[in-house]
Design a protein around this motif. Structure first.
Motif, PDB file in Angstrom:
ATOM      1  N   ARG A  42       0.829  -1.215   0.000  1.00  0.00           N
ATOM      2  CA  ARG A  42       0.000   0.000   0.000  1.00  0.00           C
ATOM      3  C   ARG A  42       0.858   1.256   0.000  1.00  0.00           C
ATOM      4  N   ARG A  46       1.029   4.009  -2.995  1.00  0.00           N
ATOM      5  CA  ARG A  46       0.693   5.394  -2.659  1.00  0.00           C
ATOM      6  C   ARG A  46       1.828   6.349  -3.031  1.00  0.00           C
ATOM      7  N   CYS A  50       1.626   9.233  -5.987  1.00  0.00           N
ATOM      8  CA  CYS A  50       1.844  10.654  -5.710  1.00  0.00           C
ATOM      9  C   CYS A  50       2.975  11.209  -6.569  1.00  0.00           C
ATOM     10  N   CYS A 150      -1.499  15.318  -3.421  1.00  0.00           N
ATOM     11  CA  CYS A 150      -1.267  13.909  -3.085  1.00  0.00           C
ATOM     12  C   CYS A 150      -0.021  13.879  -2.210  1.00  0.00           C
ATOM     13  N   ALA A 152       2.484  11.882   0.249  1.00  0.00           N
ATOM     14  CA  ALA A 152       2.992  10.618   0.783  1.00  0.00           C
ATOM     15  C   ALA A 152       4.190  10.860   1.692  1.00  0.00           C
ATOM     16  N   GLU A 155       4.721   8.627   4.865  1.00  0.00           N
ATOM     17  CA  GLU A 155       4.905   7.179   4.757  1.00  0.00           C
ATOM     18  C   GLU A 155       6.316   6.779   5.187  1.00  0.00           C
TER      19      GLU A 155
END
Length: 281
Positions: A42, A46, A50, A150, A152, A155
């Motif tokens: 995931r 992601r 982005c 977007c 990320a 993360e």
């Protein structure tokens, strides 16, 4: 201190022996469970999404700003309105372990006689896991309207070098658009066989060995080589193919030449990974 060394040896021995005898995990310990694997995929998806959105948006917006300053007010990114992106992620995990004990026996012999007996044995195991994921986007899906973003940045990048990394996607578009701007190449026309592609592969290898040596009066055990060895080879491969949308198919895939290029690149990547695994044995 001796107790700590013994515990460390037991831990290393257990870890090394397990390599190659079970299906490899996508993530390393301690996040090598089902939830850790799903979360890793995931996060990578992601992060790549982005990166794609920021690149496509920046390319189109930069061209729009520059068009205002051009004498003919021409846009050079209009062809992207009818393009899409095919994204393929391939995770290849190879784990190997080896067991190679050896011993030398020196019997009681007269001083003038020289005799020894040595022997060794070897056992190895290897397990390979290949997991693939394909995602399709249209350029309209990737373009971020004003006020949208977007993000990320939050993360965790520790699971893969594909996370929160500059994938150099801007170079792919600039290399195709700039020659048209300076007049040495034409822009891709509708339905023409134009394909842009970028493939990125990150490989990380970890390994170790354990060799306890025993010296006795008439024998020696494990004086050479590795008694136990283990390694984990993790390869994360990202393939992105840009091309015109297949309108007869409803714009839900790329035209045939782009899909063929994408498929061929995947085959070449698989063959390369296979040879790499064989040569590393």
């Amino acid at each position: 201190m001796s107790a700590i060394r013994i515990l460390l040896c037991i831990f290393l021995t257990t870890a090394l022996v397990g390599c190659g005898t079970v299906v490899p995990d996508l993530r390393e310990w301690p996040e090598n469970d089902h939830f850790g694997a799903v979360d890793l995929v995931r996060i990578i998806v992601r992060s790549v999404e982005c990166e794609l959105k920021h690149t496509v948006t920046d390319v189109i917006n930069t061209d729009a700003n520059q068009a205002k300053m051009r004498a003919n007010h021409r846009y050079f990114t209009e062809f992207l309105n009818n393009w899409g992106a095919e994204v393929a992620l391939t995770f290849t995990i190879v784990e190997k372990s080896g067991f190679n004990p050896n011993a030398t026996w020196l019997p009681a012999s007269p001083a003038s006689a020289i005799f020894s007996l040595s022997g060794d044995a070897s056992l190895s195991a290897q397990a390979t896991r290949i997991q693939k994921l394909n995602i399709f986007y249209t350029m309209k899906d990737l373009y971020l309207p004003k006020g949208k973003d977007c993000d990320a940045s939050g993360e965790d990048p520790s699971g893969s070098f594909l996370i929160r990394n500059d994938l150099k996607l801007r170079d792919v578009f600039d290399a195709r658009i700039l020659p048209a701007i300076v007049g040495i190449a034409n822009l891709p026309g509708e339905g023409q066989k134009n394909v842009l592609s970028q493939q990125i592969t990150f490989q990380a290898v970890i390994g170790g060995s354990l060799t306890p040596t025993v010296l006795l009066t008439r024998a020696s055990v494990n004086t050479g080589g590795s008694f136990l060895s283990g390694s984990r080879d993790r390869t994360h491969d990202l393939l992105i193919t840009f091309g015109p949308l297949d309108k007869p198919a409803g714009g839900k895939s790329l035209i045939a030449i782009a899909e063929q290029s994408h498929f061929t690149s995947q085959i070449n990547s698989g063959v390369t990974t296979g040879f790499r695994a064989v040569l590393s044995r």
